[in-house]
Design a protein around this motif. Structure first.
Motif, PDB file in Angstrom:
ATOM      1  N   THR A   1     -20.094  13.366 -44.875  1.00  0.00           N
ATOM      2  CA  THR A   1     -18.842  12.851 -45.419  1.00  0.00           C
ATOM      3  C   THR A   1     -17.924  12.391 -44.301  1.00  0.00           C
ATOM      4  OG1 THR A   1     -17.885  15.064 -45.406  1.00  0.00           O
ATOM      5  CG2 THR A   1     -18.978  14.366 -47.421  1.00  0.00           C
ATOM      6  N   ASN A   2     -17.024  11.474 -44.620  1.00  0.00           N
ATOM      7  CA  ASN A   2     -16.045  11.018 -43.632  1.00  0.00           C
ATOM      8  C   ASN A   2     -14.932  12.043 -43.414  1.00  0.00           C
ATOM      9  OD1 ASN A   2     -17.461   8.661 -43.373  1.00  0.00           O
ATOM     10  ND2 ASN A   2     -15.929   7.341 -44.342  1.00  0.00           N
ATOM     11  N   ASN A   3     -14.384  12.526 -44.519  1.00  0.00           N
ATOM     12  CA  ASN A   3     -13.247  13.457 -44.450  1.00  0.00           C
ATOM     13  C   ASN A   3     -13.365  14.516 -45.536  1.00  0.00           C
ATOM     14  OD1 ASN A   3     -11.646  11.870 -42.420  1.00  0.00           O
ATOM     15  ND2 ASN A   3     -11.605  10.379 -44.091  1.00  0.00           N
ATOM     16  N   GLU A   4     -12.913  15.711 -45.231  1.00  0.00           N
ATOM     17  CA  GLU A   4     -12.903  16.796 -46.211  1.00  0.00           C
ATOM     18  C   GLU A   4     -11.542  17.489 -46.132  1.00  0.00           C
ATOM     19  OE1 GLU A   4     -16.267  19.250 -45.352  1.00  0.00           O
ATOM     20  OE2 GLU A   4     -17.718  17.704 -45.944  1.00  0.00           O
ATOM     21  N   ILE A   5     -10.786  17.404 -47.203  1.00  0.00           N
ATOM     22  CA  ILE A   5      -9.427  17.961 -47.236  1.00  0.00           C
ATOM     23  C   ILE A   5      -9.406  19.191 -48.131  1.00  0.00           C
ATOM     24  CG2 ILE A   5      -7.011  17.512 -47.849  1.00  0.00           C
ATOM     25  CD1 ILE A   5      -9.090  14.478 -47.431  1.00  0.00           C
ATOM     26  N   VAL A   6      -8.909  20.291 -47.610  1.00  0.00           N
ATOM     27  CA  VAL A   6      -8.721  21.528 -48.377  1.00  0.00           C
ATOM     28  C   VAL A   6      -7.250  21.908 -48.260  1.00  0.00           C
ATOM     29  CG1 VAL A   6      -9.403  23.928 -48.700  1.00  0.00           C
ATOM     30  CG2 VAL A   6     -11.075  22.268 -47.842  1.00  0.00           C
ATOM     31  N   VAL A   7      -6.597  22.094 -49.403  1.00  0.00           N
ATOM     32  CA  VAL A   7      -5.178  22.459 -49.398  1.00  0.00           C
ATOM     33  C   VAL A   7      -4.976  23.726 -50.217  1.00  0.00           C
ATOM     34  CG1 VAL A   7      -4.321  20.117 -49.023  1.00  0.00           C
ATOM     35  CG2 VAL A   7      -4.727  20.902 -51.350  1.00  0.00           C
ATOM     36  N   HIS A   8      -4.130  24.612 -49.711  1.00  0.00           N
ATOM     37  CA  HIS A   8      -3.722  25.815 -50.432  1.00  0.00           C
ATOM     38  C   HIS A   8      -2.234  25.661 -50.725  1.00  0.00           C
ATOM     39  CE1 HIS A   8      -7.534  27.582 -49.197  1.00  0.00           C
ATOM     40  NE2 HIS A   8      -7.254  27.235 -47.949  1.00  0.00           N
TER      41      HIS A   8
ATOM     42  N   ARG B   1       1.494  18.441 -59.968  1.00  0.00           N
ATOM     43  CA  ARG B   1       2.474  17.795 -59.098  1.00  0.00           C
ATOM     44  C   ARG B   1       2.452  18.392 -57.693  1.00  0.00           C
ATOM     45  NH1 ARG B   1       6.091  14.386 -61.506  1.00  0.00           N
ATOM     46  NH2 ARG B   1       6.192  14.362 -63.784  1.00  0.00           N
ATOM     47  N   ARG B   2       2.280  19.698 -57.607  1.00  0.00           N
ATOM     48  CA  ARG B   2       2.248  20.340 -56.288  1.00  0.00           C
ATOM     49  C   ARG B   2       0.971  19.952 -55.530  1.00  0.00           C
ATOM     50  NH1 ARG B   2       2.568  21.593 -52.019  1.00  0.00           N
ATOM     51  NH2 ARG B   2       3.597  23.323 -50.960  1.00  0.00           N
ATOM     52  N   PHE B   3      -0.131  19.830 -56.249  1.00  0.00           N
ATOM     53  CA  PHE B   3      -1.388  19.384 -55.650  1.00  0.00           C
ATOM     54  C   PHE B   3      -1.250  17.954 -55.134  1.00  0.00           C
ATOM     55  CE2 PHE B   3      -5.956  17.919 -56.621  1.00  0.00           C
ATOM     56  CZ  PHE B   3      -6.420  18.293 -55.363  1.00  0.00           C
ATOM     57  N   THR B   4      -0.643  17.095 -55.925  1.00  0.00           N
ATOM     58  CA  THR B   4      -0.437  15.700 -55.521  1.00  0.00           C
ATOM     59  C   THR B   4       0.417  15.627 -54.263  1.00  0.00           C
ATOM     60  OG1 THR B   4      -0.528  15.045 -57.855  1.00  0.00           O
ATOM     61  CG2 THR B   4       0.347  13.429 -56.282  1.00  0.00           C
ATOM     62  N   PHE B   5       1.482  16.429 -54.229  1.00  0.00           N
ATOM     63  CA  PHE B   5       2.360  16.454 -53.056  1.00  0.00           C
ATOM     64  C   PHE B   5       1.586  16.888 -51.818  1.00  0.00           C
ATOM     65  CE2 PHE B   5       5.459  18.514 -50.235  1.00  0.00           C
ATOM     66  CZ  PHE B   5       6.398  17.498 -50.105  1.00  0.00           C
TER      67      PHE B   5
ATOM     68  N   MET C   1       4.605   8.406 -56.437  1.00  0.00           N
ATOM     69  CA  MET C   1       5.598   7.339 -56.297  1.00  0.00           C
ATOM     70  C   MET C   1       6.960   7.896 -55.901  1.00  0.00           C
ATOM     71  SD  MET C   1       4.713   4.495 -59.245  1.00  0.00           S
ATOM     72  CE  MET C   1       4.755   5.619 -60.627  1.00  0.00           C
ATOM     73  N   SER C   2       7.271   9.121 -56.339  1.00  0.00           N
ATOM     74  CA  SER C   2       8.552   9.744 -55.989  1.00  0.00           C
ATOM     75  C   SER C   2       8.649  10.083 -54.512  1.00  0.00           C
ATOM     76  CB  SER C   2       8.761  11.016 -56.818  1.00  0.00           C
ATOM     77  OG  SER C   2       8.843  10.710 -58.195  1.00  0.00           O
ATOM     78  N   THR C   3       7.504  10.205 -53.847  1.00  0.00           N
ATOM     79  CA  THR C   3       7.505  10.517 -52.413  1.00  0.00           C
ATOM     80  C   THR C   3       7.589   9.269 -51.542  1.00  0.00           C
ATOM     81  OG1 THR C   3       5.082  10.456 -52.178  1.00  0.00           O
ATOM     82  CG2 THR C   3       6.068  12.550 -52.870  1.00  0.00           C
ATOM     83  N   ARG C   4       7.506   8.094 -52.157  1.00  0.00           N
ATOM     84  CA  ARG C   4       7.548   6.844 -51.399  1.00  0.00           C
ATOM     85  C   ARG C   4       8.993   6.352 -51.290  1.00  0.00           C
ATOM     86  NH1 ARG C   4       3.112   7.419 -48.889  1.00  0.00           N
ATOM     87  NH2 ARG C   4       3.509   9.516 -49.622  1.00  0.00           N
TER      88      ARG C   4
END
Length: 432
Positions: free
Chosen positions: A46-53, A137-141, A173-176
């Protein structure tokens, strides 16, 4: 939002099987086309692997920590594209396998996309509507710097839907900066019609499953009328595939979902069952015009066509020999593992592979992305006509390659998909 939980294997067994499946399928096709060794190395990882908590406050005031994933497999042909699922089996290995399948799927469909996949490890049935909104929403952020309308474009998948995508789009969109917000509406696809969604996107995947079955019957001088079919998973994909098959005169005789299995050899009315599930917490069991069936006996049902449209690794060496159908149409991603497929092929069963069969969803997503990007609104009849044309093109390429090379449809589909990516690398070279 309907929770899907069908496979009885442990999570560890499921994930291992998915990665083994996708790599064995890839290597088999790569060997056949004599893929350049350097390109094979690139496509094997894979190119990138993102894990967020991230923390989310629950309705009772407690804070719960969630883990989310996004794997970006390859973007040689364009932005990463693929769904986000909410399911207890979601982890980095599952996301890797699903992201790789998306790379092959978008390439085969001739789209300017690569492959990505991800989600959150949770059972959405255990959370309220408000909690799911805050989680999304928190995941998107948390993902905001790793997705974008020209970089990585998520879409719905298992246990996510148009509402999920509307929350994601609004949060992103709210973060842009204010001047850029409306220009980023196509950061996700699968949105509601009133929020930039494509009319007909809800049925695109199931409609594509139906079309590939129809095209296969036409190529084999068979009619859909009076064909008996069974469906595993009666969510968005299973319902719409059944809806269109029934309109062509085919007969639904058995259904399995998280609630159990039902059967009626005389036929189950698709719309009646769909209406029943809406008042029965999404489950098919107890439907009046049917009798309950043991889950273990579902795949033994007498039928012409089997549509696994739930989760991966549902058809295995344990049950492949029991399947009565002569045609398997993979509505889900990776529903047939390698061992199960070998048994089916030896028995003369045809499999329409997932990267072809359920590609209507990502094709519909591409149309929605274009619609948003160009500031247009497409009508349903226009969307359906475009789906017909795009999926027929893909089906014909795979069917003709399969006949010409005397190979199964999955290997043919992989060869076509991988060759397109190989061509892009050969033409562009490797940086630096």
């Amino acid at each position: 939002m309907t929770t899907v939980t069908l496979n009885k294997q442990s999570k560890k067994a499921k994930v291992k099987g998915m990665m083994d499946n996708v790599m064995e399928q890839f290597n088999s096709a790569a060997d056949y086309i004599e893929l350049h060794p350097n390109i094979r190395k690139i496509l094997s990882i894979t190119n990138n692997e993102i894990v967020v908590h991230f923390p989310v406050k629950m309705d009772n005031g407690d804070v719960e920590i969630f883990t989310g994933y996004r794997v970006q497999h390859n973007n040689a042909l364009g932005p990463y594209k693929g769904g986000l699922r909410y399911h207890p089996t979601v982890d980095i290995d599952a996301a890797r396998a699903l992201a790789m399948w998306m790379t092959w799927k978008t390439s085969l469909a001739g789209l300017p996309y690569g492959g990505g996949k991800g989600g959150i490890q949770l059972d959405p049935s255990k959370y309220s509507h408000g909690e799911l909104e805050r989680i999304t929403r928190r995941f998107t952020f948390a993902l905001a710097d790793n997705i974008g309308p020209e970089h990585d474009i998520p879409a719905p998948d298992v246990n996510t839907n148009s509402q999920t995508m509307a929350w994601m789009a609004d949060t992103y969109m709210s973060t842009r900066p204010p001047a850029e917000r409306t220009a980023n509406q196509h950061v996700v696809t699968g949105k509601p019609d009133g929020s930039g969604g494509l009319e007909g996107r809800d049925r695109a995947t199931g409609y594509g499953v139906f079309l590939t079955i129809k095209f296969w019957c036409e190529r084999n001088n068979e009619k859909l009328e009076n064909k008996k079919f069974i469906v595993q998973g009666f969510g968005n994909v299973g319902y719409w595939a059944s809806h269109f098959l029934e309109k062509e005169g085919a007969k639904l005789v058995a259904v399995q979902d998280a609630s159990g299995s039902i059967r009626n050899s005389n036929g189950i009315k698709v719309e009646d069952l769909f209406n029943y599930t809406k008042i029965n917490n999404g489950g098919v069991t107890g439907f009046p015009e049917s009798f309950d069936l043991d889950n273990e006996k579902f795949f033994t049902s007498e039928c012409d066509i089997c549509i696994p449209a739930a989760l991966g690794n549902q058809i295995t060496k344990e049950n492949a020999s029991l399947i009565k159908a002569k045609l398997i149409a993979e509505g889900a991603n990776g529903p047939t593992n390698v061992e199960g497929e070998k048994i089916l092929l030896e028995r003369g069963v045809t499999i329409i592979p997932d990267i072809l069969c359920n590609s209507g969803g990502v094709v519909g997503s591409y149309f929605e992305w274009l619609q948003n990007r160009n500031g247009e609104l497409w009508q349903l009849d226009e969307v359906i006509a475009k789906l017909d044309k795009k999926i027929l093109e893909s089906f014909n390429k795979v069917f003709e390659y399969s006949n010409r090379e005397s190979m199964d449809l999955r290997t043919a589909a992989y060869c076509i998909a991988i060759k397109r990516i190989e061509k892009a690398y050969i033409q562009r070279g490797i940086f630096p």
